[in-house]
Design an enzyme around this catalytic site. Sequence first.
Site, PDB file in Angstrom:
ATOM      1  CB  SER A  21       3.285  -6.446   4.789  1.00 23.94           C
ATOM      2  OG  SER A  21       4.561  -6.933   5.138  1.00 23.94           O
ATOM      3  CB  ALA A  70       5.981 -10.789  19.152  1.00 19.11           C
ATOM      4  CG  LEU A  73       9.421  -6.840  10.969  1.00 18.33           C
ATOM      5  CD1 LEU A  73      10.090  -5.479  11.009  1.00 18.33           C
ATOM      6  CD2 LEU A  73       8.298  -6.854   9.943  1.00 18.33           C
ATOM      7  CB  CYS A 130       6.977  -3.321  12.723  1.00 17.69           C
ATOM      8  SG  CYS A 130       6.852  -4.962  13.467  1.00 17.69           S
ATOM      9  N   GLY A 265      -5.735  -8.892   5.937  1.00 17.40           N
ATOM     10  CA  GLY A 265      -4.617  -9.458   6.669  1.00 17.40           C
ATOM     11  C   GLY A 265      -4.978 -10.653   7.524  1.00 17.40           C
TER      12      GLY A 265
END
Length: 304
Positions: A21, A70, A73, A130, A265
């Site tokens: 993800s 960073a 999300l 996270c 990833g």
Amino acid sequence: MAQMAVNLGGIAMKNPVTVASGTFGYGQEYAQLFDLARLGAVTVKGIRACAWPGNPLPRHTEVPGGMINAIGLQGPGVEAFVRDDMPFLAERNVPTIVNIWGTSAEEYAEVAARLDGVPGVSGLELNVSCPNVKEGGASFGTRLDTFTDVVRRVRAATRLPILPKLAPNVPDVRPFVQAAQDAGADAISLINTLPAMAVDIETRRPILANRVGGLSGAGIHPIALKHVWEAAQVATVPILAMGGIFSAKDALDFILVGATAVAVGTATFVDPLAPIRVLEGMERWLDDHGIADVNDFRGTLRLE
């Protein structure tokens, strides 16, 4: 050729390779490069109840052995995701695992309930670890009580398979594995990025606007391997493993210590075809070693 199909807590995957993800967007860009149906599953970046802008720029930097991000999300929110992105993914003939997050346990459950029954959604990865957001995220994944509360609420809100994504920055991952199972998780996912920082000695400032971020890449592979091996000692549900997978050997390391499936990833930023290259390398290695089914290799690490 070796049989590659695996079952990840109720998610039937034609092979054990998905993507991590936050590294694959919502699949559209990569679909221009290869058929997404070649993957065992597609895992999309984090979704919460509302649209979220993420952190200010700059929000990623390369470091020795990997990168620090960073991103925070950034995402369109669950309604826009269901409307604009899931129809495309639902037509790709590949299971979609949706990574979800929130700033409260109630928000996790709200997003899970909204995704329940959406065509193409095959499972939910619960991002409770996270390190890049100031609210939610890691705060839910490093305390057993809050972690358990999120998993229980999501379990009550959806019939979909759920996979809590465990935090690597805890003294012992095994109590969290046990708590996830007890709260109704169908599988577990690990590891997330490690809290990290980079600075510029010329400007004497942090490189990232957020000051700190999450370290991923080849450098964290041995750490991830240790966590997955420990998790497998107590897990009664399948494990989705990730952390520094750049080659077939890296992926097979995780299968050897007990993982059922793996997620590629950061390697996709170096080579967008990395997930396919890893999969094909795994198939060749198993064939060369006379292993007829990838499941027969799982958890066969010799300790004596």
